[in-house]
Enzyme design. Structure first.
Site, PDB file in Angstrom:
ATOM      1  N   ARG A  59       0.813  -1.213   0.000  1.00 21.86           N
ATOM      2  CA  ARG A  59       0.000   0.000   0.000  1.00 21.86           C
ATOM      3  C   ARG A  59       0.848   1.266   0.000  1.00 21.86           C
ATOM      4  O   ARG A  59       0.551   2.200  -0.754  1.00 21.86           O
ATOM      5  CB  ARG A  59      -0.977  -0.115   1.170  1.00 21.86           C
ATOM      6  CG  ARG A  59      -1.177   0.991   2.061  1.00 21.86           C
ATOM      7  CD  ARG A  59      -2.048   0.552   3.230  1.00 21.86           C
ATOM      8  NE  ARG A  59      -2.319  -0.907   3.236  1.00 21.86           N
ATOM      9  CZ  ARG A  59      -3.489  -1.443   3.504  1.00 21.86           C
ATOM     10  NH1 ARG A  59      -4.510  -0.675   3.795  1.00 21.86           N
ATOM     11  NH2 ARG A  59      -3.651  -2.733   3.509  1.00 21.86           N
ATOM     12  N   THR A  60       1.900   1.313   0.765  1.00 24.18           N
ATOM     13  CA  THR A  60       2.707   2.541   0.807  1.00 24.18           C
ATOM     14  C   THR A  60       3.377   2.798  -0.537  1.00 24.18           C
ATOM     15  O   THR A  60       3.395   3.917  -1.044  1.00 24.18           O
ATOM     16  CB  THR A  60       3.754   2.444   1.923  1.00 24.18           C
ATOM     17  OG1 THR A  60       3.100   2.231   3.158  1.00 24.18           O
ATOM     18  CG2 THR A  60       4.575   3.716   2.008  1.00 24.18           C
ATOM     19  N   LYS A  87      22.837  -5.470   3.291  1.00 25.38           N
ATOM     20  CA  LYS A  87      22.073  -4.242   3.451  1.00 25.38           C
ATOM     21  C   LYS A  87      22.933  -2.989   3.583  1.00 25.38           C
ATOM     22  O   LYS A  87      22.774  -2.046   2.848  1.00 25.38           O
ATOM     23  CB  LYS A  87      21.148  -4.370   4.666  1.00 25.38           C
ATOM     24  CG  LYS A  87      19.943  -5.226   4.373  1.00 25.38           C
ATOM     25  CD  LYS A  87      19.105  -5.422   5.611  1.00 25.38           C
ATOM     26  CE  LYS A  87      19.697  -6.442   6.521  1.00 25.38           C
ATOM     27  NZ  LYS A  87      18.857  -6.705   7.692  1.00 25.38           N
ATOM     28  N   ARG A 109      12.161   2.920   1.683  1.00 25.37           N
ATOM     29  CA  ARG A 109      11.727   2.085   2.817  1.00 25.37           C
ATOM     30  C   ARG A 109      12.856   1.104   3.070  1.00 25.37           C
ATOM     31  O   ARG A 109      13.404   0.512   2.136  1.00 25.37           O
ATOM     32  CB  ARG A 109      10.453   1.333   2.504  1.00 25.37           C
ATOM     33  CG  ARG A 109      10.245   0.217   3.531  1.00 25.37           C
ATOM     34  CD  ARG A 109       8.865  -0.349   3.542  1.00 25.37           C
ATOM     35  NE  ARG A 109       7.916   0.629   4.036  1.00 25.37           N
ATOM     36  CZ  ARG A 109       6.649   0.316   4.341  1.00 25.37           C
ATOM     37  NH1 ARG A 109       6.205  -0.903   4.198  1.00 25.37           N
ATOM     38  NH2 ARG A 109       5.830   1.248   4.781  1.00 25.37           N
ATOM     39  N   HIS A 137       7.598   6.556  10.292  1.00 25.32           N
ATOM     40  CA  HIS A 137       6.888   6.392   9.028  1.00 25.32           C
ATOM     41  C   HIS A 137       6.056   7.670   8.890  1.00 25.32           C
ATOM     42  O   HIS A 137       4.849   7.677   9.114  1.00 25.32           O
ATOM     43  CB  HIS A 137       5.998   5.141   9.107  1.00 25.32           C
ATOM     44  CG  HIS A 137       5.388   4.734   7.802  1.00 25.32           C
ATOM     45  ND1 HIS A 137       5.463   5.498   6.666  1.00 25.32           N
ATOM     46  CD2 HIS A 137       4.667   3.625   7.459  1.00 25.32           C
ATOM     47  CE1 HIS A 137       4.819   4.877   5.679  1.00 25.32           C
ATOM     48  NE2 HIS A 137       4.345   3.736   6.144  1.00 25.32           N
TER      49      HIS A 137
END
Lengths: 323, 431
Positions: A59-60, A87, A109, A137
């Site tokens: 959704r984001t 990462k 994100r 967020h």
């Protein structure tokens, strides 16, 4: 020109109340864009935006992408799963590579707290935090604020309680900062195993029982309970969680006032929230999703140097012909 | 080797409460004499050290020299070069190398490499368990015969209480301390900083103070059970201090160290996700810092140790969760401690020198830490008026990971002697 918000939007902790209000006010005219048959304004035409998602998101990511496209920006999506990249190293290298491609903005994100700030400190492009670890967020909290303001016409003086896994929630942290800065009273409710140390010192009330939170609050923002929290032993079972902390119709029926129910999604029906609550008249959960696009348009527009008083004018300009 | 006369300095020997302005004559690698107006043997190299402090060479019981295994970030040569630049004449090398220093051959390698470098003395610490896996005891006897002065699984806690018990018992035969990295892993795993308000705000997983204190408490109980000597590495919490205080009052054989950074920085240093503030144990709160300082003054904590932990320059250039723990410290330890603790009023200069020389030497039963005639001439000359700004680019260490970069500090070693040989001389001084 980046003076209004600064270069990046990393979180709400370091924004002023006026800056938060500015974003919410700027979102208002953008709401209407999404209601048009041709959902596009030229505000960010020629800007390139990279959506850099190191962590799964539906959704984001889609909300940001719609916001970008409705502002006429050129967008690229990069998804890197945590398992396939080293990462930390990738983040540095990614930053350098993005810089080299002369992009204008990055929406990031990342599973590590601080990743958005890390990137923002290393590239000239604007960086928007779409969720970093358990830190913040901000656009989620902004859309929550906008939804509350739509419903009540104000935020100051309202009692808003965040329910559930506060410990691991970036949504909770951003909401706490945003709500406190705009004058709301903030509560947190959940088992102590899911409560971060020193949370009361941020200026929030602590509830250990959902019944007390419901009695106190005007608004409940019910957080998603990650299933892995049970596997890692923070709670004994989802069944018991629902029985002790679930937001149910029966509990809401005993509330002294009409509550508004929010949820950042995705929901675990029958765990943190009863389906009848999620789908009921108290729920503004889909309004949150709608507002998400407008708030993200406002953030991108302001970071790109757009002036808030011109947002309306930008909207009135003819939409470009379909490409 | 020419004889050397250190003339007119303030000579501080904490091993016997000596603190006066006098001369020190070094001959044949030893301290030949102390006193005013010493005769000058033929060919003596006279150094005017008026206004400077002459002290026993500093002793660091906790460094990571990364050789063998990670020579890209430090070697025994570069680490001992950093040591002597920091005023240290002896360092104890932790065994978490690759391969692990868990046998006599590995200990011998470190001894030989240190001799080849010819700078600071290096006293190896052997692993408690084979491969630091926490299962089987290493061969303490052979490692001690090869030069090991202590055993430790540092970098990892000794999880098994049974293993810790047997280590403390077995080490008694050889008279070496068992140094423990106190961390209860089921509480600490995944944590990257102190658990408190700052970790809550930053959204970083915390390591509670109790994770250290549980193991401190356990180790003290096992020291009581076994009569062994437990040395508690890098203490960071006020709770640990209280446990050690009680253990010492009981007369147990417990010693403890604290790092310069745990004495001077708090978890606020992690703000902005500064990975140079990421270390294990983590930086704690102001009340912990105050308790650690008081404990050091009172001798509840015996000594300062740097926990010098080099990492590649780009390893720290990562998201906080992904960066390694640890910082380099040999070249800033004295100045940080002097600036913050002595100029800050927490310790006197002789107390600081004691905590960095005679006390650590005593804790590990090492030579050094004294300026008595006949002792090896391991000496540091300190300029306690020199103000300098920390620039990691100037470090002799191969690594740059320091949270003190950019800090202006006071106090600097200007001359370091090991066995009477000049192994470090600061540039630009009038010596």
């Amino acid at each position: 020109m980046t003076a209004l918000l600064g270069k990046d939007l990393v979180g709400l902790e370091h924004l002023s109340p006026d800056q938060i209000r500015l974003i919410l006010d700027t979102a208002e005219p953008f709401k209407e864009v999404s209601e048009r048959p041709i959902k596009k304004v030229p505000a960010l035409r020629g800007k390139t935006i990279v959506n850099l998602f190191f962590e799964a998101s539906t959704r984001t990511r889609i909300s940001f992408e719609f916001a970008e496209k409705r502002l006429s920006a050129d967008t690229v999506n990069v998804a890197a799963s945590g398992s396939s990249v080293q990462k930390g190293e990738t983040l540095v290298d990614t930053a350098k590579n993005l810089e080299a491609m002369r992009i204008d903005m990055v929406v990031i994100r990342h599973p590590s707290s601080g990743a958005a700030q890390f990137l923002g400190n290393r590239i000239r492009s604007n960086v928007v935090n779409a969720g970093d670890g358990q830190h913040e967020h901000p656009t989620q909290a902004l859309l929550d604020l906008l939804t509350i303001r739509d419903r009540y016409g104000k935020i100051a003086g309202l009692k808003v309680c965040l329910v559930g896994d506060i410990l691991h929630s970036r949504v909770a942290r951003s909401n706490i900062w945003g709500l406190l800065k705009l004058g709301a009273e903030v509560g947190v409710c959940g088992p102590d195993t899911l409560m971060p140390r020193g949370i009361e010192q941020l200026g929030v009330c602590r509830f250990r029982r959902i019944e007390e939170a419901i009695e106190w609050a005007d608004v409940l923002n019910v957080l998603r309970l990650q299933l892995e929290r049970m596997e890692r032993g923070f709670i004994p079972s989802l069944r018991e969680y629902y029985r002790v902390f679930g937001v149910t119709v029966e509990r809401l029926d005993r509330a002294p006032r009409e509550l508004t129910i929010m949820h950042p999604g995705p929901m675990n029906r029958g765990v943190e929230i009863d389906s009848r609550v999620a789908d009921g008249s108290h729920s503004v959960i889909l309004a949150q999703v709608t507002n998400g696009v407008a708030v993200r348009m406002a953030v991108l527009y302001l970071l790109a140097g757009g002036r808030p008083e011109l947002a309306e004018a930008a909207n009135r300009a003819a939409a470009p012909p379909p490409e | 080797m020419r004889p050397l006369l250190l003339q007119g300095g303030r000579v501080i020997d904490p091993s016997r409460d000596f603190d006066r302005t006098t001369d020190v004559l070094v001959q044949d690698g030893k301290i030949a004499a102390l006193g005013a107006g010493l005769g000058s043997p033929d060919g003596v190299d006279v150094r005017d050290v008026r206004g400077k402090v002459v002290a026993p060479g500093l002793v660091d019981v906790h460094v990571h020299l990364r050789e063998p295994g990670n020579e890209d970030v430090e070697t025994i040569a570069s680490g001992t070069r950093a040591a002597v630049a920091g005023g240290f004449t002896a360092v104890c090398a932790m065994p978490n190398t690759d391969p692990v220093t868990d046998n006599q051959a590995a200990v011998g390698f470190i001894v030989r490499q240190a001799a080849r470098a010819g700078l600071a003395r290096v006293f190896p610490i052997g692993a408690i368990s084979v491969g630091q896996r926490g299962e089987h005891l290493s061969e303490f006897g052979e490692m001690v015969a090869a030069g090991a002065v202590a055993v430790s699984d540092d970098g990892k806690p000794v999880v098994s209480s049974h293993l810790m018990r047997t280590a403390l018992e077995y080490a008694r035969t050889f008279g070496v301390p068992v140094a423990d990295h106190c961390e209860e892993p089921t509480l600490a795993t995944g944590g990257v900083m102190h658990e408190g308000l700052v970790s809550t705000r930053l959204g970083l997983k915390g390591i509670p103070a109790a994770a250290e204190e549980i193991m401190v408490g356990r180790d003290i109980l096992l020291a009581e059970l076994t009569g062994g000597h437990v040395h508690l590495c890098h203490m960071s919490t006020r709770g640990s201090v209280e446990l050690i205080r009680r253990a010492k009052e009981q007369g147990l054989r417990v010693t403890a160290e604290v790092t310069p950074h745990h004495l001077t920085l708090t978890d606020h240093a992690c703000e902005g996700y500064d990975t140079h503030a990421k270390m294990n144990p983590p930086l704690r709160e102001a009340a912990d810092v105050a308790a650690l300082r008081a404990a050091l003054k009172q001798g509840v904590i015996d000594c300062i140790a740097s926990d010098h932990a080099p990492h590649a320059y780009d390893a720290k250039e990562a998201a906080f969760d992904d960066a390694p723990f640890g910082i380099v410290g040999l070249e800033t330890a004295f100045a940080v401690a002097y600036t913050e603790l002595v100029l800050g009023g927490a310790l006197t200069l002789p107390e600081l020198i004691a905590r960095m020389s005679s006390a650590p030497a005593a804790a590990f039963r090492l030579p050094g830490g004294a300026l008595t005639p006949g002792a090896p001439a391991d000496i540091v000359v300190l300029d306690i008026t020199a103000r300098w700004t920390v620039d990691p680019a100037n470090f002799h260490s191969k690594s740059r990971n320091s949270p003190f970069a950019g800090r202006t500090l006071t106090g600097r070693p200007v001359l370091t002697l090991v066995g009477g040989a000049v192994v470090h001389e600061a540039d630009g001084t009038t010596l």
